[in-house]
Design an enzyme around this catalytic site. Structure first.
Site, PDB file in Angstrom:
ATOM      1  N   ASP A 189       0.868  -1.187   0.000  1.00 12.96           N
ATOM      2  CA  ASP A 189       0.000   0.000   0.000  1.00 12.96           C
ATOM      3  C   ASP A 189       0.900   1.231   0.000  1.00 12.96           C
ATOM      4  OD1 ASP A 189      -1.919   1.939   0.409  1.00 12.96           O
ATOM      5  OD2 ASP A 189      -2.735   1.078   2.241  1.00 12.96           O
ATOM      6  N   ASP A 200      -3.855   6.950  -3.690  1.00 12.53           N
ATOM      7  CA  ASP A 200      -3.744   5.930  -2.650  1.00 12.53           C
ATOM      8  C   ASP A 200      -4.232   4.621  -3.268  1.00 12.53           C
ATOM      9  OD1 ASP A 200      -3.809   4.403  -0.376  1.00 12.53           O
ATOM     10  OD2 ASP A 200      -5.188   5.684   0.750  1.00 12.53           O
ATOM     11  N   HIS A 269     -12.013   5.790   2.368  1.00 17.90           N
ATOM     12  CA  HIS A 269     -12.119   7.154   2.882  1.00 17.90           C
ATOM     13  C   HIS A 269     -12.040   8.175   1.758  1.00 17.90           C
ATOM     14  CE1 HIS A 269      -7.695   7.140   2.352  1.00 17.90           C
ATOM     15  NE2 HIS A 269      -7.788   5.909   2.817  1.00 17.90           N
ATOM     16  N   HIS A 277      -6.903  11.142   4.979  1.00 17.00           N
ATOM     17  CA  HIS A 277      -8.243  10.790   5.461  1.00 17.00           C
ATOM     18  C   HIS A 277      -9.078  12.064   5.503  1.00 17.00           C
ATOM     19  CE1 HIS A 277      -6.171   7.153   7.514  1.00 17.00           C
ATOM     20  NE2 HIS A 277      -6.651   6.807   6.341  1.00 17.00           N
ATOM     21  N   GLU A 302     -11.113   1.145  -0.659  1.00 21.00           N
ATOM     22  CA  GLU A 302     -10.214   0.059  -0.251  1.00 21.00           C
ATOM     23  C   GLU A 302     -10.981  -0.947   0.594  1.00 21.00           C
ATOM     24  OE1 GLU A 302      -6.926   0.897   2.472  1.00 21.00           O
ATOM     25  OE2 GLU A 302      -7.910   2.770   3.053  1.00 21.00           O
ATOM     26  N   GLU A 397      -7.045  -1.637  -3.330  1.00 24.41           N
ATOM     27  CA  GLU A 397      -7.507  -0.246  -3.182  1.00 24.41           C
ATOM     28  C   GLU A 397      -7.288   0.538  -4.467  1.00 24.41           C
ATOM     29  OE1 GLU A 397      -6.683   3.436  -0.039  1.00 24.41           O
ATOM     30  OE2 GLU A 397      -5.183   1.849  -0.267  1.00 24.41           O
TER      31      GLU A 397
END
Length: 416
Positions: A189, A200, A269, A277, A302, A397
């Site tokens: 990740d 992300d 998120h 976040h 994710e 994700e």
């Protein structure tokens, strides 16, 4: 869902404009004498710049026109299908692209860095390597390709390399001795940012087939989340689609059939500028959250699946930290804490960092000061999150952008 990349990405030729310009420049003139002179001095065709292995060529040298590939385009459906052909929404996108604060160029550049780095990382990562070697390979590639420049471009957050029952928030600290094993389930990740726009994206690697169905379940659940996400989608309802997909899978481990459970206390998120976040959460278990996704928002969709109890707890030494946005102004009694906070602010702002990154910028003997900043509510710590020992966990994700006309899966690639 269809996992092929967007045709515009495959057809993208970053050198097309420059090659065409050279071709036009080399066209002979109408006069005979001029024609002969041009033939004599004709230059060889300019070679395209290729990425190296390991990747070290900055993207601006490959995409010389400054235009980076679009991600996968998914049209909105049902009540939002009209957006695809709306003149008003198309105009809004045109204006957005011209606004340096909103333009999609930054997120697409970050996404292309992610695709290229992970393409090489997937070939490089193998049992026998240390976690530090893997993390540094990914981070060195990211810094080179994004052409790291202070807080304008660089690593989006520490490289997560969580193993087996550990689902998230593990990256090696200095002195870490963990070696990747043949039977491990590795979650990779990592993030890339350009001017605070963070991509992300994560994937899971295995090196033998026992947990292939677990990996397949989580990948499918993430793709379901991506497919169903959209403007006006309620987050609690979206979680239900993710849960249904993941729970439709089972894993056979040595003759014992284990259900795949979504990890109930982890979530996707929203993502804001320089803030990983962003305030909205996409749970993995159906709930009554009425919060809606909105036009212009970025989300990290994710999902995490587990063969254990489907719940994680803090476990192990902390490596991940981030300065809290709008943190309270409190007096710091430790001089070292004041100095460390200044360093964190100048080097990372509100982007997440880890202890190795503090080592890299020259900080030392900082643990007492760092813990003091955490205790004062200025820095948030993110310890490793693990299910019960013996369980295996997987993660996939993607980052999506809810454009006015369509949904763009910016991190989509040929691999996942």
């Amino acid at each position: 869902m269809d996992e092929e990349t967007d045709p515009t990405q495959n057809d993208q030729n970053p050198e097309a404009d420059s090659e065409e310009e050279h071709h036009v420049a080399d066209e002979p003139g109408t006069g005979g004498e001029h024609q002969k002179r041009k033939k004599k001095k004709k230059k060889p065709k300019k070679k395209k710049v290729q990425q190296t292995d390991p990747p070290r060529v900055g993207l601006s040298k490959i995409f010389t026109n400054g235009i980076y590939p679009e991600g996968e385009i998914q049209p909105y459906k049902d009540d939002n299908a009209w957006r695809v052909t709306s003149e008003e929404k198309r105009y809004n996108e045109k204006i957005a692209m011209e606004d340096p604060e909103i333009t999609y160029h930054n997120i697409r550049r970050a996404a292309e860095v992610h695709r290229q780095v992970r393409h090489h990382a997937r070939k490089f990562i193998r049992p026998g390597l240390s976690m530090t070697e893997i993390a540094e390979y990914i981070e060195d590639g990211t810094r080179s390709l994004v052409e790291e420049s202070g807080l304008d471009a660089g690593v989006g957050f520490p490289t997560g390399l969580s193993l087996n029952n550990c689902a998230a928030h593990y990256t090696p600290n200095a002195g870490d001795t963990i070696i990747l094993q043949h039977g491990d389930v590795l979650k990779v990740d990592f993030g890339v940012h350009v001017k605070g726009r963070i991509v992300d994206s994560a994937f899971t690697l295995t090196f033998e087939p026992t947990y292939d169905k677990l990996v397949e379940a989580v990948r499918a659940a993430t793709n379901t989340g991506v497919k169903e996400a959209g403007i006006d989608m309620r987050l609690g309802e979206l979680a239900g689609y993710i849960q249904e997909t993941m729970e439709s899978y089972e894993v056979d481990v040595d003759g014992k059939v284990l259900p795949v459970k979504p990890i109930e206390n982890l979530s996707g998120h929203s993502i804001n500028l320089y803030q990983i976040h962003g305030g909205k959460s996409v749970s993995l278990v159906k709930n009554e959250d009425p919060t809606k996704m909105e036009e212009g928002e970025y989300f990290a969709i994710e999902t995490f699946g587990s063969t254990g109890r489907g719940r994680v707890v803090d476990d192990g030494d902390c490596s991940h930290y981030a300065k809290i946005k709008n943190a309270p102004r409190v007096p710091l009694r430790l001089t070292t804490a004041k100095s460390l906070l200044k360093s964190i602010t100048s080097n990372f702002g509100t982007l997440p960092f880890c202890r190795r990154y503090l080592d890299r910028v020259g900080e030392s003997k900082y643990l007492l000061a760092l813990n003091h900043l955490v205790q004062q509510g200025i820095v948030q710590d993110y310890p490793p999150l693990c299910d019960v020992r013996g369980a295996m966990t997987a993660q996939f994700e993607h980052t999506i952008l809810l454009r006015p006309t369509v949904k763009e899966v910016v991190s989509r690639g040929d691999d996942y």
